[in-house]
Design a protein around this motif. Structure first.
Motif, PDB file in Angstrom:
ATOM      1  N   ASN A 189       5.785  20.969  26.754  1.00  0.00           N
ATOM      2  CA  ASN A 189       6.567  21.748  25.797  1.00  0.00           C
ATOM      3  C   ASN A 189       8.062  21.465  25.957  1.00  0.00           C
ATOM      4  OD1 ASN A 189       4.119  22.859  25.186  1.00  0.00           O
ATOM      5  ND2 ASN A 189       4.603  24.916  25.922  1.00  0.00           N
ATOM      6  N   THR A 192      14.094  25.096  25.433  1.00  0.00           N
ATOM      7  CA  THR A 192      14.923  25.781  24.445  1.00  0.00           C
ATOM      8  C   THR A 192      16.386  25.726  24.879  1.00  0.00           C
ATOM      9  OG1 THR A 192      13.136  27.298  23.871  1.00  0.00           O
ATOM     10  CG2 THR A 192      15.370  27.980  23.308  1.00  0.00           C
ATOM     11  N   LYS A 193      17.260  25.403  23.956  1.00  0.00           N
ATOM     12  CA  LYS A 193      18.684  25.381  24.273  1.00  0.00           C
ATOM     13  C   LYS A 193      19.247  26.800  24.193  1.00  0.00           C
ATOM     14  CE  LYS A 193      19.546  20.638  22.718  1.00  0.00           C
ATOM     15  NZ  LYS A 193      20.330  19.772  21.796  1.00  0.00           N
ATOM     16  N   LEU A 194      19.863  27.253  25.276  1.00  0.00           N
ATOM     17  CA  LEU A 194      20.473  28.588  25.323  1.00  0.00           C
ATOM     18  C   LEU A 194      21.968  28.465  25.551  1.00  0.00           C
ATOM     19  CD1 LEU A 194      17.943  30.628  27.514  1.00  0.00           C
ATOM     20  CD2 LEU A 194      18.027  30.420  25.026  1.00  0.00           C
ATOM     21  N   TYR A 248      13.405  34.194  29.748  1.00  0.00           N
ATOM     22  CA  TYR A 248      13.256  32.739  29.806  1.00  0.00           C
ATOM     23  C   TYR A 248      13.087  32.308  31.258  1.00  0.00           C
ATOM     24  CZ  TYR A 248      14.971  32.702  25.005  1.00  0.00           C
ATOM     25  OH  TYR A 248      15.116  32.927  23.654  1.00  0.00           O
ATOM     26  N   ASP A 272       6.338  30.051  25.641  1.00  0.00           N
ATOM     27  CA  ASP A 272       6.627  29.332  24.392  1.00  0.00           C
ATOM     28  C   ASP A 272       5.657  29.756  23.293  1.00  0.00           C
ATOM     29  OD1 ASP A 272       8.715  27.989  25.638  1.00  0.00           O
ATOM     30  OD2 ASP A 272       7.449  26.317  26.247  1.00  0.00           O
ATOM     31  N   TYR A 298      14.982  25.733  29.775  1.00  0.00           N
ATOM     32  CA  TYR A 298      14.609  27.125  29.546  1.00  0.00           C
ATOM     33  C   TYR A 298      13.372  27.220  28.649  1.00  0.00           C
ATOM     34  CZ  TYR A 298      19.255  28.251  31.353  1.00  0.00           C
ATOM     35  OH  TYR A 298      20.368  28.366  32.144  1.00  0.00           O
ATOM     36  N   HIS A 299      12.441  28.101  29.040  1.00  0.00           N
ATOM     37  CA  HIS A 299      11.224  28.323  28.261  1.00  0.00           C
ATOM     38  C   HIS A 299      10.994  29.820  28.089  1.00  0.00           C
ATOM     39  CE1 HIS A 299       9.709  24.148  28.144  1.00  0.00           C
ATOM     40  NE2 HIS A 299      10.445  24.031  29.238  1.00  0.00           N
ATOM     41  N   GLU A 300      10.799  30.214  26.852  1.00  0.00           N
ATOM     42  CA  GLU A 300      10.636  31.632  26.536  1.00  0.00           C
ATOM     43  C   GLU A 300       9.304  32.153  27.079  1.00  0.00           C
ATOM     44  OE1 GLU A 300      11.004  34.572  22.624  1.00  0.00           O
ATOM     45  OE2 GLU A 300      10.679  32.407  22.388  1.00  0.00           O
TER      46      GLU A 300
END
Length: 336
Positions: A189, A192-194, A248, A272, A298-300
């Motif tokens: 996966n 994610t850009k934070l 995250y 995710d 980062y992964h939610e």
């Protein structure tokens, strides 16, 4: 049971890790050992192969045959080959009795060990046999190992999708069957850009009488806030409550990650937007696990938990090829 009771009562467990045709039970007899081969799937070849048996065979016959008519036994390398009648006498379970001379001498195929069946970057595979004085020979090109195959001396580093096949040899001759394991490389996966993430996670607290995890999104929380880590401390009631934690994970490298959620009562973990761990329902403290391939970053995540009555508890752990199983660290938890 009337026909096959002898193969069940006063017997011991199978000496084999697995058999292609069914199961096995055993018992000691004068001068040797008796194997009861329970055939669930009648082979189209008309014969069964019992790999890894180094004993000399004495006799073989169908258990329900009162005359004990001998079945033909031959040997192919490490395997005993038993010729069967044209038809399966009992379509549920036909038992073949195989008497062997001397103390049981069996070599199981090597174990092919890895943390995952899938990987993102690389994966280490280990081969193991409990048998002494054997060499493990292996292939990774979908062929069966032979005496010229590579000898296993150290863990194998996998970088692409392959099938590992392994077999035990002694003095240049096979003494076990072949074990195989398919290992696949996956993409993983994307992260994610934070922008300026904050340390910690968010929580929402609910109350209700549930037997399984409700859809918290449809309920109004009684309390909400932030925490350093997963905790039930913000609860108000002693029973009949639930939490939904969100945030995250900061993943350190491209890899497969196993997540472990222990809870009393039910819980689940989403990564995710996909459910990775399902530990739902009413139960005492128990652990469930799941795995997912993740890219660095980062992964939610979301962790849902509820407690009805009695004891309570919730922990979340992580493991990868590079990380031994450990509780989720506060340093890896963020929210926005």
């Amino acid at each position: 049971m009337k026909a096959n009771g002898e193969a069940i009562y006063k017997t011991k467990a199978s000496p084999f890790h697995s058999l292609d045709f069914g199961k096995c039970t055993r018992k000691e007899i004068s001068g040797g050992v008796r194997l009861y081969l329970h055939i669930f799937d009648w082979p189209e070849t008309g014969s069964i192969l019992v790999h890894g048996v180094l004993n000399e065979p004495v006799n073989a016959y169908l258990l329900e045959d009162e005359k004990q008519t001998s079945l033909m036994i031959s040997r192919t390398e490490d395997a005993l080959v038993i010729k069967l009648p044209p038809q399966m006498p009992d379509t549920n379970n036909t038992v073949v009795v195989l008497d062997l001379k001397g103390k049981l001498d069996i070599t199981d195929p090597p174990q092919i060990l890895s943390d995952f069946d899938f990987f993102v970057d690389t994966l280490q595979v280990r081969l193991h046999s409990e048998r002494e004085n054997v060499q493990i020979l292996y292939t990774t090109d979908q062929s069966s190992p032979d005496s010229k195959s590579q000898v296993y001396t150290r863990p194998i580093m996998i970088r692409k999708s392959i099938m590992v096949a392994a077999r035990c040899y002694r003095d240049g001759k096979p003494v076990s069957g072949v074990s195989t394991r398919i290992i696949r490389k996956i993409e993983g996966n994307p992260a994610t850009k934070l922008v300026n993430p904050l340390q910690g996670i968010t929580y929402r607290y609910y109350e209700g009488n549930w037997d399984s995890i409700p859809d918290f999104n449809t309920l109004k929380p009684l309390k909400e806030g932030t925490l350093d880590n997963f905790s039930l401390a913000p609860k108000i009631a002693k029973e009949f409550y639930g939490f939904s934690f969100k945030g995250y994970f900061l993943i350190p490298s491209d890899d497969m990650y196993a997540f472990f959620v222990s809870s009393d009562d039910g819980s689940s973990l989403w990564v995710d937007n996909k459910k990775v761990v399902n530990n739902d329902g009413l139960h005492a403290m128990q652990e469930a696990e799941g795995a997912v391939g993740l890219k660095k970053g980062y992964h939610e995540f979301r962790v849902d938990y509820f407690n009805k009555t009695g004891d309570e508890g919730l922990t979340v752990s992580i493991r990868s090829n590079k990380i031994k199983k450990e509780l989720i660290s506060v340093k890896t938890l963020f929210h926005q």
